[in-house]
Design a protein around this motif. Structure first.
Motif, PDB file in Angstrom:
ATOM      1  N   ALA A 168       0.853  -1.185   0.000  1.00  0.00           N
ATOM      2  CA  ALA A 168       0.000   0.000   0.000  1.00  0.00           C
ATOM      3  C   ALA A 168       0.892   1.238   0.000  1.00  0.00           C
ATOM      4  N   LEU A 169       0.708   2.088  -0.989  1.00  0.00           N
ATOM      5  CA  LEU A 169       1.510   3.303  -1.113  1.00  0.00           C
ATOM      6  C   LEU A 169       0.605   4.527  -1.033  1.00  0.00           C
ATOM      7  N   PRO A 170       0.573   5.202   0.122  1.00  0.00           N
ATOM      8  CA  PRO A 170      -0.184   6.460   0.196  1.00  0.00           C
ATOM      9  C   PRO A 170       0.463   7.517  -0.708  1.00  0.00           C
ATOM     10  N   TYR A 171      -0.364   8.377  -1.289  1.00  0.00           N
ATOM     11  CA  TYR A 171       0.170   9.465  -2.110  1.00  0.00           C
ATOM     12  C   TYR A 171      -0.803  10.641  -2.098  1.00  0.00           C
ATOM     13  N   ASP A 172      -0.382  11.739  -2.720  1.00  0.00           N
ATOM     14  CA  ASP A 172      -1.161  12.984  -2.718  1.00  0.00           C
ATOM     15  C   ASP A 172      -1.455  13.416  -1.280  1.00  0.00           C
ATOM     16  N   ASP A 173      -0.356  13.639  -0.543  1.00  0.00           N
ATOM     17  CA  ASP A 173      -0.456  14.014   0.883  1.00  0.00           C
ATOM     18  C   ASP A 173      -1.240  12.979   1.683  1.00  0.00           C
ATOM     19  N   GLU A 174      -1.103  11.704   1.294  1.00  0.00           N
ATOM     20  CA  GLU A 174      -1.721  10.558   1.959  1.00  0.00           C
ATOM     21  C   GLU A 174      -3.245  10.569   1.895  1.00  0.00           C
ATOM     22  N   GLN A 175      -3.788  11.378   0.973  1.00  0.00           N
ATOM     23  CA  GLN A 175      -5.237  11.335   0.777  1.00  0.00           C
ATOM     24  C   GLN A 175      -5.642  10.076   0.012  1.00  0.00           C
ATOM     25  N   ASN A 176      -4.795   9.647  -0.918  1.00  0.00           N
ATOM     26  CA  ASN A 176      -5.088   8.514  -1.786  1.00  0.00           C
ATOM     27  C   ASN A 176      -4.174   7.346  -1.455  1.00  0.00           C
ATOM     28  N   THR A 177      -4.541   6.171  -1.929  1.00  0.00           N
ATOM     29  CA  THR A 177      -3.748   4.973  -1.699  1.00  0.00           C
ATOM     30  C   THR A 177      -3.666   4.158  -2.991  1.00  0.00           C
ATOM     31  N   ALA A 178      -2.462   3.724  -3.319  1.00  0.00           N
ATOM     32  CA  ALA A 178      -2.266   2.781  -4.416  1.00  0.00           C
ATOM     33  C   ALA A 178      -1.953   1.417  -3.809  1.00  0.00           C
ATOM     34  N   LEU A 179      -2.630   0.387  -4.302  1.00  0.00           N
ATOM     35  CA  LEU A 179      -2.494  -0.967  -3.763  1.00  0.00           C
ATOM     36  C   LEU A 179      -2.013  -1.909  -4.867  1.00  0.00           C
ATOM     37  N   PHE A 180      -0.989  -2.714  -4.538  1.00  0.00           N
ATOM     38  CA  PHE A 180      -0.421  -3.655  -5.495  1.00  0.00           C
ATOM     39  C   PHE A 180      -0.510  -5.060  -4.899  1.00  0.00           C
ATOM     40  N   MET A 181      -1.177  -5.969  -5.617  1.00  0.00           N
ATOM     41  CA  MET A 181      -1.532  -7.269  -5.048  1.00  0.00           C
ATOM     42  C   MET A 181      -1.257  -8.400  -6.029  1.00  0.00           C
ATOM     43  N   PRO A 182      -0.067  -9.012  -5.986  1.00  0.00           N
ATOM     44  CA  PRO A 182       0.218 -10.171  -6.835  1.00  0.00           C
ATOM     45  C   PRO A 182      -0.122 -11.481  -6.126  1.00  0.00           C
ATOM     46  N   SER A 183      -0.331 -12.540  -6.896  1.00  0.00           N
ATOM     47  CA  SER A 183      -0.544 -13.856  -6.299  1.00  0.00           C
ATOM     48  C   SER A 183      -0.323 -14.947  -7.336  1.00  0.00           C
ATOM     49  N   VAL A 184       0.184 -16.078  -6.843  1.00  0.00           N
ATOM     50  CA  VAL A 184       0.332 -17.287  -7.640  1.00  0.00           C
ATOM     51  C   VAL A 184      -0.326 -18.431  -6.869  1.00  0.00           C
ATOM     52  N   ALA A 185      -1.149 -19.212  -7.561  1.00  0.00           N
ATOM     53  CA  ALA A 185      -1.752 -20.403  -6.960  1.00  0.00           C
ATOM     54  C   ALA A 185      -1.289 -21.608  -7.766  1.00  0.00           C
ATOM     55  N   ASP A 186      -0.309 -22.333  -7.251  1.00  0.00           N
ATOM     56  CA  ASP A 186       0.249 -23.459  -7.991  1.00  0.00           C
ATOM     57  C   ASP A 186      -0.778 -24.581  -8.173  1.00  0.00           C
ATOM     58  N   GLY A 187      -1.571 -24.833  -7.118  1.00  0.00           N
ATOM     59  CA  GLY A 187      -2.563 -25.892  -7.224  1.00  0.00           C
ATOM     60  C   GLY A 187      -3.618 -25.601  -8.274  1.00  0.00           C
ATOM     61  N   LEU A 188      -3.972 -24.322  -8.409  1.00  0.00           N
ATOM     62  CA  LEU A 188      -4.985 -23.913  -9.382  1.00  0.00           C
ATOM     63  C   LEU A 188      -4.375 -23.499 -10.715  1.00  0.00           C
ATOM     64  N   GLN A 189      -3.033 -23.389 -10.750  1.00  0.00           N
ATOM     65  CA  GLN A 189      -2.295 -22.947 -11.941  1.00  0.00           C
ATOM     66  C   GLN A 189      -2.805 -21.588 -12.424  1.00  0.00           C
ATOM     67  N   LYS A 190      -2.829 -20.625 -11.489  1.00  0.00           N
ATOM     68  CA  LYS A 190      -3.252 -19.269 -11.799  1.00  0.00           C
ATOM     69  C   LYS A 190      -2.183 -18.287 -11.340  1.00  0.00           C
ATOM     70  N   ILE A 191      -1.989 -17.215 -12.112  1.00  0.00           N
ATOM     71  CA  ILE A 191      -1.037 -16.180 -11.738  1.00  0.00           C
ATOM     72  C   ILE A 191      -1.554 -14.840 -12.244  1.00  0.00           C
ATOM     73  N   GLY A 192      -1.390 -13.808 -11.426  1.00  0.00           N
ATOM     74  CA  GLY A 192      -1.835 -12.483 -11.850  1.00  0.00           C
ATOM     75  C   GLY A 192      -1.506 -11.433 -10.811  1.00  0.00           C
ATOM     76  N   VAL A 193      -1.895 -10.205 -11.123  1.00  0.00           N
ATOM     77  CA  VAL A 193      -1.661  -9.085 -10.207  1.00  0.00           C
ATOM     78  C   VAL A 193      -2.802  -8.092 -10.358  1.00  0.00           C
ATOM     79  N   LYS A 194      -3.211  -7.531  -9.232  1.00  0.00           N
ATOM     80  CA  LYS A 194      -4.209  -6.453  -9.264  1.00  0.00           C
ATOM     81  C   LYS A 194      -3.542  -5.155  -8.832  1.00  0.00           C
ATOM     82  N   VAL A 195      -3.852  -4.094  -9.546  1.00  0.00           N
ATOM     83  CA  VAL A 195      -3.376  -2.755  -9.205  1.00  0.00           C
ATOM     84  C   VAL A 195      -4.603  -1.866  -9.047  1.00  0.00           C
ATOM     85  N   VAL A 196      -4.727  -1.241  -7.885  1.00  0.00           N
ATOM     86  CA  VAL A 196      -5.920  -0.445  -7.578  1.00  0.00           C
ATOM     87  C   VAL A 196      -5.507   0.868  -6.919  1.00  0.00           C
TER      88      VAL A 196
END
Length: 327
Positions: free
Chosen positions: A41-69
């Motif tokens: 979580a990266l606060p920005y704009d005088d900490e009014q806003n937040t950028a969130l970076f969320m990667p994940s890998v699931a080997d059992g499900l064979q899924k990989i991706g990242v969410k940026v919000v």
């Protein structure tokens, strides 16, 4: 690579199907079969806003991706969405990018679906009354998930803006059930005293209600995503028979709903009942009697985003929805 926008995602959504996928994702996480770091979580704009970076890998499900919000609370004054972002999916074997999906709608649906799983295992089976505190962007997904798991007849609403609460009520009756009874309240305390299931979905840094909960109440709390934000009053946490989270480490790092009571000496880490995925697997108990007060504190979990995104991607391929681009 397939690109799927918000309108197209809306056309593909089936909440009951998504809740089933989310159950699997939560169980995979709690069983240690994913690599899901605590989100950055990266606060920005005088900490009014937040950028969130969320990667994940699931080997059992064979899924990989990242969410940026990004979360920009002042957007509501500009007539823009509070949450913006995307989810990028890659092929598990080759690493090639296969899809980009709009992130704010997906976030609303996955947030709702996680609480839908919690409601399925923790709310009373015969619960029919729902209170929603905060009728912003996340509230509809939460309501849809509760409706998918319980036969809701009455919804009690509290929002600081009554106009927004009324618009939300219209959407509920149009999209979920025309027969549900809607009740508006001027105080959050009045809304929760009528409900067996409570949803809190605000950006408040201080507790949004003060009344004690009735025996048998279940709470889905999703608004507090920073250590400085405490949406629930401390007594809700200390009075609960079971407090459940998606990921213990993430919850103890990210949400003031737990951090504040612990730091003040009112609650201890070892009092947390455990992770929702372990309830799904049967490793931990779910609701055991109708008098229990249960709390699910959600902070989000990247593997759930990736699994839900894959659900939409697969549906988009099956139905030829979205746009293919040469990347």
């Amino acid at each position: 690579m397939r690109i799927v926008n918000e309108k197209q995602l809306t056309s593909l959504m089936d909440m009951k199907e998504i809740i089933q996928r989310v159950e699997v994702a939560l169980e995979e996480y709690s069983s240690g079969r994913t690599n899901t770091p605590i989100r950055t979580a990266l606060p920005y704009d005088d900490e009014q806003n937040t950028a969130l970076f969320m990667p994940s890998v699931a080997d059992g499900l064979q899924k990989i991706g990242v969410k940026v919000v990004t979360v920009a609370p002042n957007n509501k004054d500009l007539g823009k969405k509070l949450i913006n972002g995307f989810v990028a999916l890659s092929d598990y074997k080759t690493g090639e990018p296969v899809a980009i999906l709009e992130g704010s709608y997906l976030t609303m649906i996955r947030t709702g679906a996680i609480s839908g799983v919690a409601t399925k295992y923790l709310a009373k089976q015969n619960a029919t009354t729902l209170a929603i505190i905060g009728t912003g962007e996340q509230a509809f997904g939460l309501a849809a998930a509760v409706f998918a798991t319980r036969d809701i007849t009455d919804v009690h609403l509290y929002n600081r803006s009554k106009d927004k609460a009324e618009a939300f009520a219209h959407k509920l009756q149009h999209d979920l059930s025309q027969y549900v009874n809607i009740h508006f309240h001027d105080q959050a305390d009045d809304a929760i005293t009528h409900a067996e299931i409570i949803v809190t979905a605000t950006n408040s840094s201080t507790p949004v209600y003060s009344a004690s909960l009735r025996p048998g109440t279940h709470v889905n709390a999703v608004g507090s995503f920073r250590p400085t934000m405490q949406e629930l009053p401390t007594h809700t946490v200390t009075d609960a028979h079971k407090v459940v989270v998606e990921a213990v480490d993430a919850a103890l790092e990210e949400t003031g709903d737990l951090i504040t009571p612990i730091e003040n000496g009112d609650y201890q880490e070892n009092q947390i009942h455990g992770e929702l995925g372990k309830i799904v697997s049967g490793e931990l108990s779910c609701r055991e009697h109708d008098e229990e007060i249960t709390v699910f504190k959600s902070v989000g979990l990247a593997i759930v985003d990736i699994v839900v995104a894959n659900y939409f991607y697969e549906k988009a391929i099956e139905t030829n929805t979205g746009t293919d681009v040469d990347f």
